[in-house]
Motif scaffolding. Structure first.
Motif, PDB file in Angstrom:
ATOM      1  N   GLU B   2      56.302  34.056  67.917  1.00 26.38           N
ATOM      2  CA  GLU B   2      55.137  34.686  68.530  1.00 26.38           C
ATOM      3  C   GLU B   2      55.333  34.962  70.025  1.00 26.38           C
ATOM      4  O   GLU B   2      54.962  36.029  70.532  1.00 26.38           O
ATOM      5  N   LYS B   3      55.965  34.004  70.728  1.00 30.91           N
ATOM      6  CA  LYS B   3      56.121  34.166  72.180  1.00 30.91           C
ATOM      7  C   LYS B   3      57.001  35.375  72.514  1.00 30.91           C
ATOM      8  O   LYS B   3      56.728  36.099  73.475  1.00 30.91           O
ATOM      9  N   LYS B   5      57.423  38.045  70.549  1.00 26.97           N
ATOM     10  CA  LYS B   5      56.663  39.256  70.210  1.00 26.97           C
ATOM     11  C   LYS B   5      55.664  39.607  71.314  1.00 26.97           C
ATOM     12  O   LYS B   5      55.507  40.772  71.680  1.00 26.97           O
ATOM     13  N   GLN B   6      54.979  38.587  71.819  1.00 29.58           N
ATOM     14  CA  GLN B   6      54.002  38.844  72.888  1.00 29.58           C
ATOM     15  C   GLN B   6      54.693  39.409  74.129  1.00 29.58           C
ATOM     16  O   GLN B   6      54.157  40.283  74.807  1.00 29.58           O
ATOM     17  N   ARG B   7      55.899  38.900  74.418  1.00 29.37           N
ATOM     18  CA  ARG B   7      56.623  39.378  75.596  1.00 29.37           C
ATOM     19  C   ARG B   7      57.085  40.828  75.398  1.00 29.37           C
ATOM     20  O   ARG B   7      57.037  41.634  76.338  1.00 29.37           O
ATOM     21  N   LEU B   9      55.505  43.025  73.567  1.00 29.87           N
ATOM     22  CA  LEU B   9      54.308  43.853  73.713  1.00 29.87           C
ATOM     23  C   LEU B   9      53.941  44.025  75.181  1.00 29.87           C
ATOM     24  O   LEU B   9      53.506  45.089  75.609  1.00 29.87           O
ATOM     25  N   LYS B  10      54.168  42.953  75.982  1.00 27.70           N
ATOM     26  CA  LYS B  10      53.780  42.981  77.398  1.00 27.70           C
ATOM     27  C   LYS B  10      54.771  43.795  78.230  1.00 27.70           C
ATOM     28  O   LYS B  10      54.371  44.610  79.066  1.00 27.70           O
ATOM     29  N   ASP B  11      56.071  43.577  78.012  1.00 28.48           N
ATOM     30  CA  ASP B  11      57.081  44.130  78.924  1.00 28.48           C
ATOM     31  C   ASP B  11      58.041  45.125  78.288  1.00 28.48           C
ATOM     32  O   ASP B  11      58.829  45.754  78.996  1.00 28.48           O
ATOM     33  N   ALA B 176      61.920  38.783  65.898  1.00 31.77           N
ATOM     34  CA  ALA B 176      60.903  39.843  65.952  1.00 31.77           C
ATOM     35  C   ALA B 176      61.487  41.055  65.240  1.00 31.77           C
ATOM     36  O   ALA B 176      62.591  41.482  65.555  1.00 31.77           O
TER      37      ALA B 176
END
Lengths: 189, 189
Positions: B2-3, B5-7, B9-11, B176
């Motif tokens: 998850e971490k 994937k979130q990164r 999406l963010k960057d 991911a």
């Protein structure tokens, strides 16, 4: 660093007078536990320098830079040796002469990854004539960032790059400085 | 993961339909604390595979391979993309087609660093068509070593390399998998 020197004596191989092969533990196959100790040693040496980022050059510098960065908890940026199609945006570029291959090549770093308030620790596996290091320093200067230190695993002292950079005022720490070498006989400074 | 994937999406930035730029944290500038968590995740996934060595390919695979190897306490070997003057001795060689650069290149590994009793975990930052991975697997087969697992940070699922390798029976774990992407909109499988 005694452990690195002992490993060089045990597994390093001298070829053609000027080549020290350490590809069984440092730059082709890599002994990660040794690299982790190397990283901890660089952290001990440069812990008071307020390092904000580690800069290295592909390919073999990356492993040591990463194993050092994990002790500092700062990002690593590596300079690329060839222009990549995926490297868009503005780049810092510097020309480096390779004595190994007898040709010039460009190294590049995206401008967005080095800032003027960065205090950079430059890490590499080897220093000989220091030409690749000159290119990395040049890129730091272009970015108006501070070169807070230079950490080298193995310096070939007889090729002079390290002493030249020390004279220029850089804080350069090499974990093993080879003063002379021939097959079966390596002398450290 | 998850971490990661979130990164992404963010960057992460989508360019030209098929390029996902993650150069601010994965393959030019590298967030070492994130890479260390990625390494720990690969160790969790492959902990029962009796991994003896991690194999990757220069340049950007090296960072992730090292940060994974430190959790396994096994050596890393990286395949080189160009023949080096300092790479003597016998080599395993495999030809890889690069779609990014539309050309073939050789990857090489010294024979002395992969043994027939090795259980290899292959690590890389990206998988698209899987051509570089085919080359690394080919080298393991030449050495009669076991490919015990393949760990990828970001798989571009729509390019098919990962699913093809799974069908061939490899244990491939991607942290991911991007199913589709366009600027500002990334969908994970």
């Amino acid at each position: 660093m005694e452990k690195l020197k002992q490993r060089i004596l045990k597994d390093g191989q001298v070829r053609n007078g000027e080549v020290l092969k350490v590809d069984s533990f440092l730059n082709h196959q890599m002994d990660i536990d040794l690299l982790d100790e190397i990283g901890a040693e660089f952290q001990r040496l440069f812990q008071d320098e307020n390092i904000t980022k580690i800069l290295t050059i592909e390919a073999s510098g990356i492993a040591i830079a990463c194993m050092t960065a994990r002790h500092f908890h700062v990002p690593v940026v590596f300079a690329k040796k060839a222009k990549s199609l995926n490297l868009d945006g503005e780049l810092y570029t510097s020309k480096v002469h390779s004595f190994t291959y007898d040709r010039d090549y460009d190294i590049t770093v995206s401008k967005k990854f080095i800032q003027s308030d960065d205090r950079i620790l430059i890490i590499d596996d080897f220093m000989a004539n220091g030409k690749a290091m000159d290119g990395l320093i040049d890129i730091c200067h272009q970015a108006h960032a501070q070169v807070a230190g230079i950490g080298i695993c193995i310096e070939k002292g007889f090729q002079g790059g390290g002493d030249r950079l020390r004279k220029e005022g850089y804080r350069l720490e090499s974990l093993a400085i080879v003063e002379s070498m021939e097959p079966g006989h390596i002398v450290f400074r």
